[in-house]
Design an enzyme around this catalytic site. Structure first.
Site, PDB file in Angstrom:
ATOM      1  N   ASP A 183      14.379 -11.508  20.772  1.00 37.11           N
ATOM      2  CA  ASP A 183      13.322 -11.355  21.767  1.00 37.11           C
ATOM      3  C   ASP A 183      13.506 -12.432  22.837  1.00 37.11           C
ATOM      4  OD1 ASP A 183      12.421 -13.669  20.577  1.00 37.11           O
ATOM      5  OD2 ASP A 183      10.745 -12.720  19.558  1.00 37.11           O
ATOM      6  N   SER A 184      12.706 -12.384  23.878  1.00 31.00           N
ATOM      7  CA  SER A 184      12.907 -13.285  25.013  1.00 31.00           C
ATOM      8  C   SER A 184      12.220 -14.627  24.858  1.00 31.00           C
ATOM      9  CB  SER A 184      12.393 -12.618  26.288  1.00 31.00           C
ATOM     10  OG  SER A 184      10.978 -12.504  26.233  1.00 31.00           O
ATOM     11  N   ASP A 207       9.711  -3.986  14.296  1.00 34.62           N
ATOM     12  CA  ASP A 207       9.930  -5.280  13.651  1.00 34.62           C
ATOM     13  C   ASP A 207       8.591  -5.938  13.383  1.00 34.62           C
ATOM     14  OD1 ASP A 207       9.541  -8.080  15.374  1.00 34.62           O
ATOM     15  OD2 ASP A 207       9.563  -6.275  16.607  1.00 34.62           O
ATOM     16  N   CYS A 228       9.879   1.786  -7.205  1.00 33.73           N
ATOM     17  CA  CYS A 228      10.775   1.015  -6.346  1.00 33.73           C
ATOM     18  C   CYS A 228      12.107   0.743  -7.038  1.00 33.73           C
ATOM     19  CB  CYS A 228      10.119  -0.310  -5.955  1.00 33.73           C
ATOM     20  SG  CYS A 228      11.109  -1.313  -4.819  1.00 33.73           S
ATOM     21  N   CYS A 262      14.224  -1.792  -6.033  1.00 35.03           N
ATOM     22  CA  CYS A 262      14.723  -3.106  -5.638  1.00 35.03           C
ATOM     23  C   CYS A 262      15.061  -3.968  -6.850  1.00 35.03           C
ATOM     24  CB  CYS A 262      13.709  -3.829  -4.742  1.00 35.03           C
ATOM     25  SG  CYS A 262      12.325  -4.601  -5.627  1.00 35.03           S
ATOM     26  N   CYS A 293      11.921  -5.211  -8.868  1.00 35.34           N
ATOM     27  CA  CYS A 293      11.257  -4.222  -9.717  1.00 35.34           C
ATOM     28  C   CYS A 293      12.130  -3.776 -10.882  1.00 35.34           C
ATOM     29  CB  CYS A 293      10.838  -3.019  -8.871  1.00 35.34           C
ATOM     30  SG  CYS A 293       9.498  -3.410  -7.710  1.00 35.34           S
ATOM     31  N   HIS A 346      11.281  -7.489  -2.532  1.00 34.47           N
ATOM     32  CA  HIS A 346      10.586  -6.223  -2.770  1.00 34.47           C
ATOM     33  C   HIS A 346       9.953  -5.674  -1.490  1.00 34.47           C
ATOM     34  CE1 HIS A 346       7.904  -3.158  -4.301  1.00 34.47           C
ATOM     35  NE2 HIS A 346       6.944  -3.759  -3.611  1.00 34.47           N
TER      36      HIS A 346
END
Length: 378
Positions: A94-95, A268, A306, A308, A311, A337
């Site tokens: 970002d700026s 984001d 999930c 991941c 999990c 997660h």
């Protein structure tokens, strides 16, 4: 062709949502996508290998923070942000505009730029469109953002109008300052507060400048979500079909789905990592605050649906123990997660678009999650 090219694959017949690919110097991104935020050249607690393992295609870093520490010239000397942080996939910076307006207690806005005091040590700095582009060029991200003014909410009409016109002038200066067009794509930012005519004017003027992609800024700053969705309804469909659309600072599951329905390609937010450090997790059945006493003897996974690492290997009881004992592994595991949860959500959104059933997917997800319009814990 420039550094970045958006390819529209198809639109969902049920919702109008877009399935696409964003071609960048460091790889192709499947969209819609959520981008984990690595503010200071790191996604908090995560290694690059872990980010890749959970499906991260692109991450975001912050110009303001890296300018103040360690300094953009040091990053440039290290070979650029990709090499400095050992990340070989795409990066967006970002700026710094949002941080200048949100973190700095004392700032002075003029046509030339913004004078502000560092939140680190109170030192005085000046950021202009040209300076922001110079810093972003040094950092070397694939996608960089124009310098703009992020308005507060609420904001009166006259100030919003004057600010919008200044942001347009700043965008032109950013374009003129940006020289590295073959390696970095500069995106413009749509502003205008919560006023329809200003948002529409912003789109018209920004599109005239022919940026390779466009962000919608100035949302998720305290306004009710119905207002945010209304602003998206006004603006997103007016943006060029053949260029990427990025909604800045959005990361709750409902907003990701609703944003995709309205034609957004990129999102984001620091939300998943921030709440993870406080012991809060997204799950398919709603949010879980793992420090609560009811999980002390809960030996099931954080989320049974999930896939991941957390999990697959640890129980809620163990995660609660880590937080109660103030062990750093607790925030790390919940961060893994939460990020995987949102990245997997976007995988499912892309599949639903492919199958022309995103509205059905939204309704099914919301029902399971326990979300409704009056819910405060989504």
């Amino acid at each position: 062709m420039g550094a970045v090219r958006y390819e529209l694959i198809k639109q969902c017949k049920q919702s109008g949502a877009r399935l696409g690919r964003l071609h960048t110097p460091h790889g192709v991104i499947e969209t819609p996508i959520f981008m984990p935020v690595g503010t200071q050249a790191t996604v908090k607690t995560m290694t690059p290998e872990e980010l890749k393992n959970i499906g991260s295609q692109i991450i975001l870093s912050n110009t303001y923070h890296l300018y103040l520490r360690p300094g953009h010239k040091l990053v440039e000397k290290a070979g650029g942000l990709h090499k400095f942080m050992n990340w070989d996939k795409p990066i967006l910076t970002d700026s710094g505009g949002f941080q200048v307006f949100s973190l700095s207690d004392l700032r002075d806005i003029t046509e030339e730029g913004v004078t502000f005091k560092s939140h680190l040590d109170g030192s005085k700095h000046f950021l202009s469109p040209e300076r922001a582009i110079e810093i972003e060029n040094s950092l070397g991200a694939d996608i960089i953002m124009a310098f703009d003014e992020c308005l507060p909410y609420p904001c009166d009409y006259d100030y919003a109008k004057n600010s919008l016109h200044r942001t347009i002038r700043w965008a032109e200066r950013c374009l003129n300052a940006h020289k590295n067009t073959e390696k970095q794509a500069l995106f413009g930012i749509i502003q205008g507060g919560m006023y329809r005519d200003l948002r529409e004017e912003s789109v018209r003027e920004m599109v005239k400048l022919d940026f390779p992609g466009y962000a919608i800024g100035g949302l998720s700053i305290g306004e009710p979500k119905p207002i945010m969705y209304e602003v998206l309804d006004w603006t997103a469909h007016l943006l060029p079909e053949n260029k990427a659309r990025y909604l800045m600072g959005i990361g709750s599951p409902d907003a990701l789905i609703e944003g995709a329905i309205r034609g957004i390609d990129m999102f984001d937010c620091v939300l998943p990592t921030r709440i993870a450090r406080n012991g809060t997790a997204f799950t398919s059945r709603g949010r879980v605050v793992i420090k609560n006493a009811k999980y002390a003897e809960d030996f099931g996974p954080l989320d049974a649906e999930c896939d991941c690492y957390t999990c697959r290997n640890y129980s809620r009881a163990y995660l609660r123990h880590l937080f109660k004992a103030e062990e750093i592994l607790g925030p790390r595991l919940v961060t893994i997660h939460n990020l995987r949860f949102l990245l997997r959500l976007m995988e499912n959104v892309r599949q639903a678009i492919l199958e022309d059933r995103l509205l059905d997917f939204r309704d099914e997800f919301f029902e399971k999650y326990g979300y409704n319009e009056s819910s405060r814990n989504f």
